[in-house]
Design a protein around this motif. Structure first.
Motif, mmCIF file in Angstrom:
data_model
loop_
_atom_site.group_PDB
_atom_site.id
_atom_site.type_symbol
_atom_site.label_atom_id
_atom_site.label_comp_id
_atom_site.label_asym_id
_atom_site.label_seq_id
_atom_site.Cartn_x
_atom_site.Cartn_y
_atom_site.Cartn_z
ATOM 1 N N GLN A 1 -62.004 -29.050 52.546
ATOM 2 C CA GLN A 1 -62.875 -28.689 51.393
ATOM 3 C C GLN A 1 -63.182 -29.917 50.530
ATOM 4 O O GLN A 1 -64.307 -30.150 50.091
ATOM 5 C CB GLN A 1 -62.175 -27.643 50.523
ATOM 6 C CG GLN A 1 -62.405 -26.249 51.026
ATOM 7 C CD GLN A 1 -61.638 -25.244 50.154
ATOM 8 O OE1 GLN A 1 -60.917 -25.611 49.238
ATOM 9 N NE2 GLN A 1 -61.763 -23.972 50.518
ATOM 10 N N GLN A 2 -62.142 -30.713 50.297
ATOM 11 C CA GLN A 2 -62.320 -31.924 49.459
ATOM 12 C C GLN A 2 -63.316 -32.897 50.109
ATOM 13 O O GLN A 2 -64.140 -33.502 49.425
ATOM 14 C CB GLN A 2 -60.973 -32.628 49.247
ATOM 15 C CG GLN A 2 -60.146 -31.956 48.177
ATOM 16 C CD GLN A 2 -58.851 -32.717 47.915
ATOM 17 O OE1 GLN A 2 -58.408 -33.507 48.773
ATOM 18 N NE2 GLN A 2 -58.242 -32.459 46.779
ATOM 19 N N LEU A 3 -63.185 -33.022 51.453
ATOM 20 C CA LEU A 3 -64.092 -33.939 52.145
ATOM 21 C C LEU A 3 -65.549 -33.458 52.049
ATOM 22 O O LEU A 3 -66.480 -34.246 51.839
ATOM 23 C CB LEU A 3 -63.691 -34.069 53.622
ATOM 24 C CG LEU A 3 -62.478 -34.954 53.886
ATOM 25 C CD1 LEU A 3 -62.091 -34.894 55.374
ATOM 26 C CD2 LEU A 3 -62.742 -36.402 53.499
ATOM 27 N N ALA A 4 -65.730 -32.144 52.179
ATOM 28 C CA ALA A 4 -67.085 -31.587 52.081
ATOM 29 C C ALA A 4 -67.676 -31.866 50.689
ATOM 30 O O ALA A 4 -68.843 -32.251 50.531
ATOM 31 C CB ALA A 4 -67.046 -30.087 52.351
ATOM 32 N N GLU A 5 -66.763 -31.664 49.725
ATOM 33 C CA GLU A 5 -67.217 -31.893 48.333
ATOM 34 C C GLU A 5 -67.587 -33.371 48.126
ATOM 35 O O GLU A 5 -68.603 -33.703 47.512
ATOM 36 C CB GLU A 5 -66.077 -31.491 47.389
ATOM 37 C CG GLU A 5 -66.522 -31.379 45.947
ATOM 38 C CD GLU A 5 -65.327 -30.988 45.054
ATOM 39 O OE1 GLU A 5 -65.234 -31.556 43.972
ATOM 40 O OE2 GLU A 5 -64.500 -30.134 45.504
ATOM 41 N N LEU A 6 -66.773 -34.262 48.671
ATOM 42 C CA LEU A 6 -67.037 -35.695 48.523
ATOM 43 C C LEU A 6 -68.362 -36.072 49.194
ATOM 44 O O LEU A 6 -69.166 -36.845 48.628
ATOM 45 C CB LEU A 6 -65.877 -36.487 49.151
ATOM 46 C CG LEU A 6 -66.056 -38.019 49.117
ATOM 47 C CD1 LEU A 6 -66.114 -38.546 47.682
ATOM 48 C CD2 LEU A 6 -64.937 -38.712 49.890
ATOM 49 N N ASP A 7 -68.597 -35.499 50.352
ATOM 50 C CA ASP A 7 -69.835 -35.801 51.064
ATOM 51 C C ASP A 7 -71.058 -35.376 50.227
ATOM 52 O O ASP A 7 -72.047 -36.098 50.128
ATOM 53 C CB ASP A 7 -69.821 -35.082 52.428
ATOM 54 C CG ASP A 7 -70.944 -35.581 53.308
ATOM 55 O OD1 ASP A 7 -71.190 -36.832 53.320
ATOM 56 O OD2 ASP A 7 -71.647 -34.753 53.920
ATOM 57 N N THR A 8 -70.873 -34.188 49.641
ATOM 58 C CA THR A 8 -71.978 -33.704 48.769
ATOM 59 C C THR A 8 -72.224 -34.698 47.623
ATOM 60 O O THR A 8 -73.346 -35.046 47.279
ATOM 61 C CB THR A 8 -71.615 -32.320 48.185
ATOM 62 O OG1 THR A 8 -71.265 -31.475 49.267
ATOM 63 C CG2 THR A 8 -72.771 -31.736 47.404
ATOM 64 N N ARG A 9 -71.130 -35.128 47.015
ATOM 65 C CA ARG A 9 -71.257 -36.062 45.875
ATOM 66 C C ARG A 9 -71.922 -37.371 46.295
ATOM 67 O O ARG A 9 -72.781 -37.908 45.595
ATOM 68 C CB ARG A 9 -69.863 -36.360 45.277
ATOM 69 C CG ARG A 9 -69.244 -35.176 44.640
ATOM 70 C CD ARG A 9 -69.787 -35.051 43.174
ATOM 71 N NE ARG A 9 -69.603 -33.690 42.706
ATOM 72 C CZ ARG A 9 -68.449 -33.210 42.233
ATOM 73 N NH1 ARG A 9 -67.400 -33.996 42.157
ATOM 74 N NH2 ARG A 9 -68.359 -31.977 41.844
ATOM 75 N N LEU A 10 -71.484 -37.873 47.466
ATOM 76 C CA LEU A 10 -72.061 -39.134 47.936
ATOM 77 C C LEU A 10 -73.548 -38.961 48.261
ATOM 78 O O LEU A 10 -74.355 -39.867 48.011
ATOM 79 C CB LEU A 10 -71.313 -39.639 49.184
ATOM 80 C CG LEU A 10 -69.945 -40.259 48.906
ATOM 81 C CD1 LEU A 10 -69.218 -40.601 50.208
ATOM 82 C CD2 LEU A 10 -70.074 -41.529 48.068
ATOM 83 N N SER A 11 -73.865 -37.788 48.759
ATOM 84 C CA SER A 11 -75.278 -37.511 49.044
ATOM 85 C C SER A 11 -76.094 -37.530 47.754
ATOM 86 O O SER A 11 -77.183 -38.108 47.667
ATOM 87 C CB SER A 11 -75.385 -36.142 49.732
ATOM 88 O OG SER A 11 -76.721 -35.749 49.791
ATOM 89 N N GLU A 12 -75.528 -36.888 46.714
ATOM 90 C CA GLU A 12 -76.218 -36.897 45.395
ATOM 91 C C GLU A 12 -76.374 -38.324 44.885
ATOM 92 O O GLU A 12 -77.431 -38.703 44.362
ATOM 93 C CB GLU A 12 -75.411 -36.077 44.382
ATOM 94 C CG GLU A 12 -75.509 -34.586 44.608
ATOM 95 C CD GLU A 12 -74.507 -33.824 43.730
ATOM 96 O OE1 GLU A 12 -73.748 -34.484 42.970
ATOM 97 O OE2 GLU A 12 -74.478 -32.592 43.813
ATOM 98 N N LEU A 13 -75.275 -39.090 45.064
ATOM 99 C CA LEU A 13 -75.290 -40.477 44.594
ATOM 100 C C LEU A 13 -76.392 -41.268 45.309
ATOM 101 O O LEU A 13 -77.145 -42.040 44.685
ATOM 102 C CB LEU A 13 -73.925 -41.107 44.842
ATOM 103 C CG LEU A 13 -73.745 -42.554 44.360
ATOM 104 C CD1 LEU A 13 -73.874 -42.656 42.838
ATOM 105 C CD2 LEU A 13 -72.391 -43.100 44.796
#
Lengths: 330, 508
Positions: free
Chosen positions: B255-267
């Motif tokens: 779950q954390q990795l998915a969330e991080l990927d989302t954040r990096l995508s936003e970034l």
């Protein structure tokens, strides 16, 4: 008295004009009749111009009364002023306009219509002998011509009464004579003139003369009257052969018309001045008396007409004492 | 009645003839303003003069590329001779200023090259020696705009560099997202050893640390949330590695990795947006777009032909000023000359009245004014191409008439109170001087306090300038208030002149 005042063209009664605390004109009275040339003579600063200005209504008297054309000049209407002509002492027309334009301006100033003025201006320029100079700027004509232009401008509206203030001052004797000829012509046309002058010889051209000094009127008289006042009576000059002088004096001194006999200085031998009441009456009688003695050779007889300069000096000397007295009283 | 009219018009012919005899005066009145405006049109450059400027650079920096670039930037508005007027010390530059070889000295300090590293603003000094307040303001304005431009230039450069750094950041983000994607696949396939290998690779590449560092350095406020997430991910990777080694459940880590990927995508998206912005927009995000509603087409294109535009703009003002001055001077001399010349004495004896004299003179000068303005405007319209709308002819004539009689009133008032013609000329010049300052000829009357504005409105030329411009340039009729003001000035000045002149005219 009333009738006399009505007939007068101008009447001054005890007129005084004061500027500040100085009376420039004091207690002047006279009557001027229609159709006469009335001269005002006196030295520079004696009040001539001020008196003229009082008569033209430029000044209002401090006391006394002025009547011109039967009215007080202070109450003149335009129609009254149209009857006056005025030639000031100095040239006051426009030097940057030519003679004709100045005349047109003067004509317009008096409301002379366009139809009338052309002929009138031509006549006047001819009258004052400026016809040839009509296109010349007034500033480029001589002083004498300027005076004549000023005179013509004063006449353009055909005034009944003309005031001329020292028209001949500073101009040559020939031109002065011509001015007086023109005044005589105006008189002949029925105009009345008041003329001031410093030249006492010019009083001979006037009908009556007022003599002024220090703002006061000394006397008003005809030129002959002035002469008589100066000499005390009429004077005849008689010259006989020098050897006959004693006999001639003896005969004349006994004559009832002779008031006195005087030997003039610097006159040819045999000359004498004979004082009589009336020269015209006495002259033929005295000639007859001298001719009654066949030993007397009468060479010259005539009326003595001294220059007005001399008459004026004599009058001034005679009037000196009373004037001085008045001055000290003032 | 007829006689009165003849008397009044005595002065018309007299005054017009007198003026006709002065050709120099006529030339001055008609040809003079035309020549002045022509010369202005030919000679006016349409811009403020460039200031002769000396540049003082730090010793040894004469040939510095940064200095060269700087000179290039400021040479549009400042006249700089790179051979003679680049100095390495202040004294000779100031000496040149004092010798009037220069208008301005600009001193660049050494600290300018290190402004970003020190973090302190640097003063650039402008030294000048000028008394004229308009030129002083001009120099100060140029200094201000130059510093603004320099600041913008520097900011532009900084933004460009930052956008390059954002490009690098996006490369890191792309690498990190690739590895996280690989890690997530490995976890879903339960490839624990491979996953641990990927975690190590992710840590060793340092991508996440570099992203965090870049974002911290650039201070991007928008990405602060992502930055926090990245920091927490560092800790999560450690926990995941330990859990993989221990063989526990991986659900939470996934779950954390998915969330991080989302954040990096936003970034990445945010970085893309920032990178796409034009640095010029970042430096100057706002621009002014001025919209002048006045129909100024009649002036021509001021950017292409400023001289013509200025000539056309100033012509109505010159007309108004000339007309007022001409009338004030002629009338100012008129009565006092009659007094000095002695003609007044002749008038007093004549049937002429003070009223007729004044009206006659008004009439003559009004005719003169009409003649001169007709010739002058014709010359300006046909010679200089100044616009004139035929539909405004009546308004123009009426305004000229009102301006003429108001100006004559002031002139006659002057003439009735002075005693010599030199005094009359002096007062006429004072009226002219007052008109130049207060009428709006050069300085707008709005620049003055209200009471001074009202004084300015007491000058006929103030209304003349504003309304000639309105009629000639904008094809607009004057306001009624213009005629009220001019009529008021004319009436009051006439009554005063008449009163005083009547007293002089009066028999004493």
């Amino acid at each position: 008295m009333q009738a006399h005042a009505v007939q007068s063209l101008i009447q001054l009664q005890q007129v005084t004009k004061r500027f500040g605390d100085r009376d420039v004109v004091r207690d002047v009275s006279w009557n001027i009749q229609p159709g006469e040339i009335f001269g005002i003579v006196g030295p520079s600063g004696c009040g001539k111009t001020t008196t003229v200005r009082l008569m033209t209504g430029v000044y209002i008297p401090t006391s006394g009364s002025v009547s011109v054309l039967g009215k007080d000049p202070a109450t003149f209407k335009a129609s009254d002023r149209e009857q006056l002509g005025y030639m000031p002492q100095l040239f006051v027309l426009y030097p940057n306009l030519n003679v004709l334009e100045n005349m047109r301006f003067a004509a317009s100033m008096y409301g002379v219509s366009l139809t009338k003025r052309r002929k009138r201006i031509d006549e006047l320029l001819d009258f004052v002998e400026l016809d040839q100079a009509r296109k010349t700027l007034a500033g480029n004509i001589s002083g004498g011509m300027q005076r004549r232009l000023q005179l013509a401008a004063a006449l353009v509206h055909e005034p009944e009464l003309l005031f001329v203030d020292e028209p001949t001052a500073g101009i040559d004797p020939v031109l002065r004579g011509r001015f007086w000829d023109q005044f005589q012509e105006l008189k002949a046309m029925g105009k009345s003139l008041v003329v001031t002058t410093q030249y006492v010889n010019e009083v001979a051209y006037c009908d009556r003369v007022a003599v002024m000094r220090d703002g006061q009127l000394l006397l008003v008289d005809t030129p002959d009257g002035l002469r008589r006042r100066a000499l005390g009576s009429d004077v005849l000059t008689i010259r006989v052969d020098a050897e006959d002088l004693r006999n001639a004096v003896r005969i004349l001194s006994r004559h009832q018309l002779v008031l006195g006999i005087e030997r003039p200085h610097n006159a040819p031998l045999g000359s004498m001045m004979v004082y009589v009441d009336d020269a015209s009456t006495a002259l033929p009688e005295l000639i007859a008396a001298l001719n009654s003695d066949p030993t007397i050779d009468t060479r010259q007889v005539g009326e003595y007409n001294p220059p007005f300069d001399d008459i004026f000096i004599t009058l001034m000397e005679r009037l000196e004492t009373p004037v001085s007295k008045e001055h000290s009283n003032a | 009645m007829l006689k009165n009219i003849v008397r009044i018009f005595a002065f018309c012919a007299k005054e017009l003839n007198a003026i006709r005899r002065q050709p120099l005066l006529l030339v001055g009145l008609i040809i003079g303003p035309f020549l002045i405006l022509s010369l202005f049109g030919v000679g006016y450059q349409g811009e403020q003069p460039k200031l002769r400027t000396g540049i003082v650079v730090p010793p040894g920096h004469r040939d510095d590329p940064q200095v060269t670039e700087l000179l290039k930037r400021i040479s549009n508005t400042f006249l700089i001779d790179p051979e003679r007027h680049i100095y390495e010390s202040e004294a000779p530059a100031v000496a040149a200023l004092e010798n009037d070889e220069l208008d301005l000295v600009e001193v660049f300090p050494l600290e300018m090259t290190t402004v970003y590293s020190t973090g302190k603003a640097v003063d650039i000094r402008f030294i000048y020696s000028e008394v004229d307040p308009l030129l002083r303001s001009w120099i100060e304005y140029l200094s201000y705009t130059q510093i603004n431009e320099l600041n913008k230039g520097m900011l532009f450069s900084v933004v460009g560099q930052s956008q390059q750094q954002i490009g690098t950041l996006r490369d890191y983000v792309s690498d990190a997202r690739q590895q996280i994607s690989q890690l997530r696949e490995q976890l879903s396939g339960n490839k624990r050893n491979e996953a641990r290998q990927t975690i190590r690779s992710l840590r060793e590449s340092g991508a996440l640390q570099l992203i965090a560092l870049s974002m911290t350095q650039n201070g991007a406020s928008e990405t602060s949330t992502s930055t926090q997430s990245l920091s927490s991910l560092q800790a999560s990777l450690d926990t995941l590695d330990r859990d993989l080694a221990a063989g526990g459940s991986l659900e939470k880590q996934e779950q954390q990795l998915a969330e991080l990927d989302t954040r990096l995508s936003e970034l990445d998206q945010q970085a893309d947006r920032v990178q796409a912005i034009d640095p010029a927009v970042v430096v100057s995000p706002l621009r002014s777009v001025a919209n002048n509603l006045a129909p100024i087409e009649s002036l021509g294109d001021i950017t292409k032909d400023p001289a013509t535009a200025y000539v056309r703009f100033y012509t109505p003002a010159v007309l108004a000023l000339l007309l007022q001055h001409m009338m004030v001077t002629l009338a100012g001399l008129s009565l006092v000359r009659e007094l000095q010349q002695g003609t007044l004495e002749m008038f007093r004896v004549s049937p002429l009245s003070a009223f007729q004299t004044l009206i006659g003179k008004y009439a003559s000068y009004t005719i003169l004014s009409a003649l001169i303005i007709t010739v002058l405007v014709s010359l300006m319209v046909f010679g200089l191409g100044v616009p004139f709308y035929t539909g405004q002819l009546l308004n123009f004539a009426l305004l000229t008439f009102m301006l003429t009689i108001a100006s004559l009133g002031i002139g006659f008032f002057i003439s009735s109170v002075v005693s010599t013609d030199s005094q009359a000329v002096q007062f006429s010049m004072l009226v002219l001087l007052m008109s130049v300052f207060f009428s709006g000829f050069f300085i707008s009357i709005k620049s003055f306090l209200p009471f001074v504005q009202n004084i300015a409105r007491g000058l006929p030329v103030t209304h003349g300038i504003a309304n000639y411009q309105q009629i000639m340039l904008l094809n607009r009729a004057p306001e009624t208030s213009t005629y009220i003001w001019l009529g008021g000035i004319a009436l009051v000045s006439f009554l005063l002149s008449w009163l005083i002149f009547s007293r002089q005219f009066q028999r004493k």
